[in-house]
Design a protein around this motif. Structure first.
Motif, PDB file in Angstrom:
ATOM      1  N   THR A 274      37.453  33.640  45.991  1.00 33.32           N
ATOM      2  CA  THR A 274      38.370  32.631  45.437  1.00 33.32           C
ATOM      3  C   THR A 274      39.788  33.169  45.370  1.00 33.32           C
ATOM      4  N   ASP A 275      39.928  34.420  44.891  1.00 34.30           N
ATOM      5  CA  ASP A 275      41.258  35.038  44.797  1.00 34.30           C
ATOM      6  C   ASP A 275      41.894  35.182  46.176  1.00 34.30           C
ATOM      7  N   GLU A 278      42.994  31.625  47.245  1.00 35.99           N
ATOM      8  CA  GLU A 278      44.114  31.076  46.475  1.00 35.99           C
ATOM      9  C   GLU A 278      45.414  31.823  46.726  1.00 35.99           C
ATOM     10  N   GLN A 279      45.309  33.117  47.001  1.00 32.39           N
ATOM     11  CA  GLN A 279      46.507  33.919  47.255  1.00 32.39           C
ATOM     12  C   GLN A 279      46.935  33.878  48.714  1.00 32.39           C
TER      13      GLN A 279
END
Length: 429
Positions: A274-275, A278-279
């Motif tokens: 997820t990180d 999203e990044q």
């Protein structure tokens, strides 16, 4: 003929027996060490310490071997069901058709939980983590369903009750956390199909579990059913060594499994993906950071503390992950990132040289997400799978005449003797 290891400390020599297991693993029996020399062994994390003799699970991390009661995990995943594997772990042998049918019937008979237990669920704060709820509710089970006598029949009914009700309670925690009506199990469904039904069925949208998902869930739980003396299993044995009831012992195991370094690792995989998404970080940058020893970033789901080759469970689960993704034709950016990471890791010489293969947590995170299991339920899924192993280990510990109350020693490095200073004098200092 017993072999001995000779230990010499300050001129004093002591002979310590060597114990050999059925697969050739060898250990030095140090039970007389402190009594005869005043010394203890020092082994933080107990990575080199055997706490018991066991007939349940054999694993060899160097060769990538895992067997339950002598049967290779590959064969169980291919041919067995979770219920049959649970019977094997708890009873020591595979069931006959009659025994398996009786077990399945009893699991259905015990699948409901006392209506009063719903009051507990309703009073947990809405943001409570399902693992905290599960740990509390497993402990509370003893108030509603006291342990039966320590006989074969009593053990069997207690164990089957636990296996069945924990599955129901886990799905209840999910439903109630969302304000949904609780779904009860259907007597015509198998163990795994019933769990999916209780998780996802609604009055508005009936849920019919696809056969590939039922098979994948069976395999997922079989692969997690036991894993020798890991953190949570050691906790179950340790708590049980005090002759604590099985409900409290298993509740302690659930709490230990909750940890991010243990059962929470598959949830950490999804959080990492997820990180990355999203990044907007590229997989190449992620791999570069993972290979930089000065960068605190760690690639979750790769490598294993015990396995120095490909985790056999990961190899098996990868097959079912691929099948589920292909059959369901899912479009999910996190799954795309995961598959790209997998491809890089399996071909990059750094990962191969350091045995940083994708492990079972990596693939289980992908599988559970594909099955639409909420991320905060990942560790609960692990706990359901590990339950038969915990039960088998608790029972073995109980009846083993060599087992004693767990009581590790320590090396004290605190202050030497010093006087008590009255509070008024402390104020002046």
């Amino acid at each position: 003929m017993t072999e001995y290891a000779t230990l010499t400390i300050n001129g004093q020599t002591i002979e310590l027996p060597i114990i050999e297991g059925t697969e050739g693993e060898r250990a030095v029996d140090i039970r007389r060490l402190r009594a005869e020399t005043g010394y203890i062994s020092f082994d933080p994390g107990f990575a080199n310490t055997g706490s018991c003799k066991s007939t349940i699970t054999y694993m060899d991390g160097e060769k990538g071997i895992l067997r339950y009661r002598g049967i290779p995990i590959e064969e169980l995943a291919e041919h067995s069901s979770f219920v049959e594997t649970s019977y094997l772990l708890i009873n020591g042998e595979l069931p006959t058709r009659e025994q398996l049918n009786r077990t399945s019937v009893q699991l259905n008979d015990h699948s409901l939980v006392h209506e009063d237990m719903q009051n507990f669920y309703q009073n947990f704060p809405r943001a409570s983590h399902p693992m905290g709820i599960l740990s509390a509710m497993v402990n509370a089970l003893r108030s509603f369903y006291p342990e039966l006598l320590y006989t074969d029949e009593g053990f069997e009914e207690t164990f089957l009750r636990l296996l069945s009700k924990v599955r129901t309670m886990a799905s209840m925690a999910h439903k109630i956390s969302r304000g949904h009506k609780v779904e009860y199990p259907r007597p015509d469904y198998t163990y795994c199909a019933n769990f999916l039904h209780m998780m996802f069925n609604t009055p508005v949208k009936p849920y019919i579990a696809r056969k590939e998902l039922v098979k994948a869930l069976n395999v997922f739980w079989i692969l997690h059913a036991d894993h020798e003396q890991n953190c949570s299993t050691s906790v179950v044995r340790s708590v049980g060594s005090a002759r604590t009831n099985i409900y409290a012992s298993l509740s302690a195991g659930v709490s230990a499994l909750w940890g991010a370094l243990h059962g929470g690792a598959n949830q950490a995989v999804i959080q990492m993906l997820t990180d990355i998404h999203e990044q907007g970080v590229s997989v190449q940058d992620v791999v570069r950071r993972a290979k930089d020893k000065n960068d605190p970033f760690r690639l979750m789901g790769f490598g294993h503390r015990v396995y120095k080759t490909y985790d056999p469970r990961a190899r098996i689960l990868k097959k079912y992950v691929d099948e589920v993704l292909n059959r369901l034709k899912l479009q999910d950016p996190l799954l795309d990132i995961a598959l790209e990471l997998e491809e890089v890791a399996l071909s990059d010489s750094y990962f191969v040289d350091y045995n940083l293969y994708p492990n079972v947590d990596f693939y289980s995170g992908i599988l559970l997400k594909a099955m639409q299991i909420p991320t905060n339920m990942f560790t609960v899924m692990f706990a359901i799978g590990r339950l038969p192993g915990w039960i088998a280990q608790w029972q073995e510990n109980l009846i083993d005449p060599e087992q004693r109350l767990t009581r590790p020693r320590q090396i004290y490095i605190g202050s030497n003797t010093r006087p008590y200073i009255p509070i008024d004098e402390r104020q002046k200092a």
